[in-house]
Write an enzyme that holds these catalytic residues in place. Structure first.
Site, PDB file in Angstrom:
ATOM      1  N   LYS A 182       5.351  63.790  68.699  1.00  0.00           N
ATOM      2  CA  LYS A 182       4.753  62.473  68.938  1.00  0.00           C
ATOM      3  C   LYS A 182       3.253  62.720  69.081  1.00  0.00           C
ATOM      4  O   LYS A 182       2.641  62.400  70.115  1.00  0.00           O
ATOM      5  CB  LYS A 182       5.392  61.855  70.195  1.00  0.00           C
ATOM      6  CG  LYS A 182       5.020  60.413  70.455  1.00  0.00           C
ATOM      7  CD  LYS A 182       5.773  59.434  69.592  1.00  0.00           C
ATOM      8  CE  LYS A 182       5.315  58.017  69.857  1.00  0.00           C
ATOM      9  NZ  LYS A 182       5.786  57.047  68.857  1.00  0.00           N
ATOM     10  N   ASP A 210      16.935  66.933  72.458  1.00  0.00           N
ATOM     11  CA  ASP A 210      18.101  66.494  73.213  1.00  0.00           C
ATOM     12  C   ASP A 210      18.709  65.262  72.528  1.00  0.00           C
ATOM     13  O   ASP A 210      19.920  65.163  72.309  1.00  0.00           O
ATOM     14  CB  ASP A 210      17.643  66.136  74.636  1.00  0.00           C
ATOM     15  CG  ASP A 210      18.787  65.941  75.602  1.00  0.00           C
ATOM     16  OD1 ASP A 210      19.951  66.060  75.168  1.00  0.00           O
ATOM     17  OD2 ASP A 210      18.527  65.663  76.781  1.00  0.00           O
ATOM     18  N   ASP A 226       9.872  58.726  66.361  1.00  0.00           N
ATOM     19  CA  ASP A 226      10.465  57.400  66.128  1.00  0.00           C
ATOM     20  C   ASP A 226      10.883  57.255  64.669  1.00  0.00           C
ATOM     21  O   ASP A 226      11.968  56.748  64.358  1.00  0.00           O
ATOM     22  CB  ASP A 226       9.490  56.283  66.551  1.00  0.00           C
ATOM     23  CG  ASP A 226       8.051  56.553  66.162  1.00  0.00           C
ATOM     24  OD1 ASP A 226       7.723  57.715  65.827  1.00  0.00           O
ATOM     25  OD2 ASP A 226       7.238  55.619  66.169  1.00  0.00           O
ATOM     26  N   ASP A 270      21.937  65.089  69.178  1.00  0.00           N
ATOM     27  CA  ASP A 270      23.142  64.264  69.346  1.00  0.00           C
ATOM     28  C   ASP A 270      23.261  63.236  68.222  1.00  0.00           C
ATOM     29  O   ASP A 270      24.350  62.980  67.707  1.00  0.00           O
ATOM     30  CB  ASP A 270      23.113  63.519  70.687  1.00  0.00           C
ATOM     31  CG  ASP A 270      23.778  64.318  71.793  1.00  0.00           C
ATOM     32  OD1 ASP A 270      23.961  65.539  71.604  1.00  0.00           O
ATOM     33  OD2 ASP A 270      24.112  63.740  72.840  1.00  0.00           O
TER      34      ASP A 270
END
Ligand code: NAD
Length: 356
Positions: free
Chosen positions: A191, A247, A223, A251
């Site tokens: 970011k 993290d 994003d 997933d």
């Protein structure tokens, strides 16, 4: 090769047992000897010796070439105090082995395309094969954190995101090295438009990338990456990212493949044994019923062969054997569809070993 084996709790021992069956088949086929040393961790360790991670377990893990872990935890130990819960063993062993890179492949076997929540046409003919490398030691998780009362009432809380050049560099090298054995693409996710720690991340990754002119490096904001993963996941090969973003993105990427029972992982340190474990937990709801899918743990063992032992052909043999067994229509209940042959944990392990 000496492998420390932590069967753990719930379905852990069941899936680990079948993984050893498969590794022994690899040993026979390729002429290797694997020595397995079983050790206690998690709830079973609490029951036996009163702590989740006995010193003896750590000692044996440190002196092995790799560690294979099933899963730990379960309702029986849910009310124990924090440092005496089975999960404390997980954190303890990761720290003791100095693991700084978590590697999670998201591989969708073409035979299981319908298990994904995405439309089948999003995937290539041969399914999907991406891999997330997540940094494990820095970022918001380990920076300064705190909470204070405000004079005007209410509270203030903070978690500081910190990265050092060294931390970024070593995990970047892991990602580039892995990309060399794959499709030679690294997408670094940060970011950097907002965060200073991300700007350092991007600078260091770019610099390390110069040592790997054969690898195509791109940078993407997190994003956008979250969006691209569901829009066109096949554009990615290796995704390299920070602890926090990893993290979440690991997933997200993993779930593109549909089933928890299929997802392996590896955590690597420097010059120390790597830890190989399925992404799923101890699944107390199906423990002891011969229903657990052992493929996530078996694929974790394939990663062990590749990343800890440099046995690429052997790793491929395991992965191809899993593909063949799925092609033949065998499924554990969690991935079964109509017209498939439903088998138990033990039979799935036997079939994969036999196909090697
Ligand atoms: P879980 O991953 O154990 O189970 C979630 C669901 O997925 C359950 O319905 C389970 O039956 C199913 N499932 C998981 N693995 C499967 C497999 N191999 N085959 C078929 N179905 C499978 O997560 P949970 O229920 O949230 O946690 C249960 C326990 O595991 C808790 O004590 C938790 O703390 C622990 N846990 C441990 C680890 C670890 O050891 N690394 C990771 C996550 C959770």
């Amino acid at each position: 090769m000496k492998i420390a084996v932590i069967p753990g709790d719930g379905i852990g021992p069941e899936v680990v047992e079948q993984t050893i069956v498969v590794l022994n088949a690899v040993g026979r086929k390729f002429n290797h000897r694997f020595y397995f040393e079983e050790v206690l961790m998690g709830g079973t360790a609490i029951d036996a010796v009163g702590v989740p991670l006995p010193d003896e377990t750590l000692e044996i893990c440190r002196n092995s070439d790799a560690v294979l872990l099933g899963a730990v935890g379960g309702p029986k130990w849910d009310n124990m105090p924090g440092d005496l819960r089975p999960e404390a063993g997980l954190l303890g062993i990761r720290k003791a082995l100095g693991l700084f890179a978590n590697i999670r492949p998201a591989k969708l076997f073409p035979q299981l395309k319908s298990a994904s929540t995405l439309k089948e046409e999003v995937f290539a003919e041969d399914g999907l094969d991406i891999l997330v490398v997540r940094e494990l030691t820095g970022d918001l998780y380990f920076g300064d954190k705190g909470r204070e009362e405000l004079p005007q009432g209410g509270q203030r809380a903070w978690d500081v995101a910190v990265y050092t050049t060294h931390e970024v560099e070593r995990v970047a090298r892991v990602a580039f090295d892995i990309a060399r054995g794959r499709r030679r693409k690294v997408a670094s996710i940060d970011k950097a438009n907002v965060l200073e720690s991300s700007r350092l991340w991007r600078e260091v990754v770019s610099r390390v990338g110069k040592d790997y002119p054969d690898i195509e490096l791109s940078h993407m904001y997190v994003d956008n990456a979250a969006m691209q993963l569901v829009r066109n996941p096949a554009q990615f090969d290796v995704i390299l990212t920070t602890n926090m973003f990893g993290d979440i993105l690991s997933d997200e990427a993993a779930m593109l493949t549909g089933s928890l029972g299929m997802l392996p992982s590896a955590s690597l340190g420097q010059g120390r044994p790597g830890l190989y474990e399925p992404v799923h937990g101890s699944a107390p709801d199906i423990a002891g019923q011969d229903k657990a899918n052992p493929i996530a743990t078996i694929m974790s063992a394939a990663m062990m062969l590749r990343y800890s032992f440099g046995m690429d052909d052997e790793a491929l043999a395991v992965e191809e054997s899993v593909g063949r067994v799925l092609q033949q229509g065998y499924r554990t209940p969690d991935i079964a569809g109509t017209g498939m042959v439903v088998v138990g944990t033990r039979e799935m392990g036997r079939l994969i070993a036999e196909n090697i």
